[in-house]
Design a protein around this motif. Structure first.
Motif, short mmCIF file in Angstrom:
data_model
loop_
_atom_site.label_atom_id
_atom_site.label_comp_id
_atom_site.label_asym_id
_atom_site.label_seq_id
_atom_site.Cartn_x
_atom_site.Cartn_y
_atom_site.Cartn_z
N VAL A 13 -3.02 0.84 6.91
CA VAL A 13 -2.77 -0.01 5.73
C VAL A 13 -2.30 -1.38 6.19
N ARG A 14 -1.34 -1.42 7.11
CA ARG A 14 -0.82 -2.71 7.59
C ARG A 14 -1.93 -3.54 8.23
N ARG A 15 -2.78 -2.89 9.00
CA ARG A 15 -3.86 -3.63 9.67
C ARG A 15 -4.86 -4.17 8.66
N LEU A 16 -5.24 -3.35 7.69
CA LEU A 16 -6.22 -3.80 6.70
C LEU A 16 -5.63 -4.85 5.77
N GLU A 17 -4.34 -4.72 5.45
CA GLU A 17 -3.70 -5.76 4.64
C GLU A 17 -3.72 -7.10 5.38
N LEU A 54 5.61 -6.18 2.05
CA LEU A 54 4.96 -5.66 3.25
C LEU A 54 5.84 -4.71 4.05
N ASP A 55 7.01 -4.35 3.50
CA ASP A 55 7.92 -3.44 4.21
C ASP A 55 8.53 -2.48 3.19
N PRO A 56 8.26 -1.17 3.30
CA PRO A 56 8.78 -0.20 2.32
C PRO A 56 10.30 -0.17 2.24
N VAL A 82 2.49 -8.84 -9.51
CA VAL A 82 2.93 -8.10 -8.33
C VAL A 82 1.82 -7.14 -7.91
N ARG A 83 1.50 -7.14 -6.64
CA ARG A 83 0.48 -6.24 -6.09
C ARG A 83 1.19 -5.11 -5.35
N GLU A 84 1.01 -3.90 -5.86
CA GLU A 84 1.66 -2.72 -5.28
C GLU A 84 0.71 -2.01 -4.32
N THR A 85 1.12 -1.87 -3.08
CA THR A 85 0.36 -1.14 -2.07
C THR A 85 1.22 0.00 -1.54
N PRO A 86 0.70 0.83 -0.63
CA PRO A 86 1.55 1.86 -0.03
C PRO A 86 2.72 1.30 0.77
N LEU A 87 2.73 -0.02 1.02
CA LEU A 87 3.84 -0.66 1.73
C LEU A 87 4.92 -1.15 0.79
N THR A 88 4.70 -1.07 -0.51
CA THR A 88 5.65 -1.56 -1.50
C THR A 88 6.87 -0.64 -1.57
N PRO A 89 8.10 -1.21 -1.53
CA PRO A 89 9.30 -0.36 -1.66
C PRO A 89 9.30 0.39 -2.99
#
Length: 259
Positions: A13-17, A54-56, A82-89
């Motif tokens: 996820v981090r790499r693709l983001e 970018l940091d949970p 706000v864009r929520e990804t798996p990295l969103t706290p």
């Protein structure tokens, strides 16, 4: 989204983001801790105008930081998104829900292994070098305002990795299909993919997409990625035929449901 968060491959996820930010660069990028505030005057793209964490683990002062971001968006005449990804706290998402924010779109990020893709290494279409021509075609095919041409051209010209602009045109009907492929080392991103209504279900989409993927593979890309709305059934079906699989999902939130 929370269940998906637990299952997501966070390094991927981090790499693709990161690669997606380089492939679709905002005009203004500011950081509040690990929260990225992305703004682009004159272009409505949500990916170019959003806050993304970018940091949970970075969930301090949520209300204050959203207020600061809202002021920046106000200066651009835009509603805060706000864009929520798996990295969103998780506390940030809980705060949005508690404050009555609305989730108005879900997008799936998909990938395919280009080294295993069964397409011949021959190009049916070569990328054009004419940014203006590509932008005109892309806006027309997506039904967007031609007045967006200067800012879209500026976005494309600001992309630092290698760009392939693919077009299929008909001498009489004009643009038939367009696609932007951004090759970033071993990754290739598919963006601005559009096919005219009159030419859908005729193999044109597969034709231009296959050409772009072959082009990227011949230049050393080993994986392709793309982002597509979960309600775009036609596109999802096309990508599935080529072997694209889900990597993770993200969602957009706004205070009043505006986009």
């Amino acid at each position: 989204m929370q269940a998906e968060r637990q299952q997501a491959n966070l390094p991927l996820v981090r790499r693709l983001e990161a690669v997606s930010f380089r492939a679709w660069p905002a005009a203004s990028v500011q950081y509040d801790g690990s929260w990225q505030v992305r703004l682009t005057g004159g272009h409505p793209s949500k990916r170019l105008n959003c806050v993304v964490a970018l940091d949970p683990s970075d969930s301090r002062d949520i209300a204050l930081r959203l207020e600061r971001a809202a002021r920046k968006f106000d200066a651009y005449g835009r509603p805060l998104v706000v864009r929520e990804t798996p990295l969103t706290p998780k506390p940030l998402v809980e705060h949005l829900i508690a404050e009555g924010w609305t989730c108005f779109e879900e997008v799936v990020t998909q990938t395919v292994d280009l080294t295993a893709l069964d397409i011949p290494d021959t190009l049916d279409h070569l990328p054009t070098q004419d940014v203006g021509r590509f932008v005109d075609a892309s806006l027309a095919l997506q039904g967007q305002d031609p007045a967006l041409k200067p800012v879209l051209a500026e976005v494309i010209n600001s992309i630092k990795p290698t760009v392939g602009m693919f077009l299929i045109e008909d001498p009489n009907a004009g643009p038939v299909a367009s696609l932007l492929c951004v090759q970033d080392n071993d990754l290739a991103g598919i963006l601005l993919f559009a096919v005219s209504d009159k030419h859908r279900r005729r193999g044109v989409g597969m034709e231009v997409l296959s050409s772009a993927l072959r082009w990227a593979r011949m230049r050393g890309a080993r994986m392709a990625w793309l982002q597509v709305s979960t309600d775009n059934e036609a596109a999802l079906s096309l990508y599935a035929r080529l072997g694209f699989v889900e990597a993770y999902r993200y969602r957009y939130w706004s205070k009043d449901g505006s986009q």
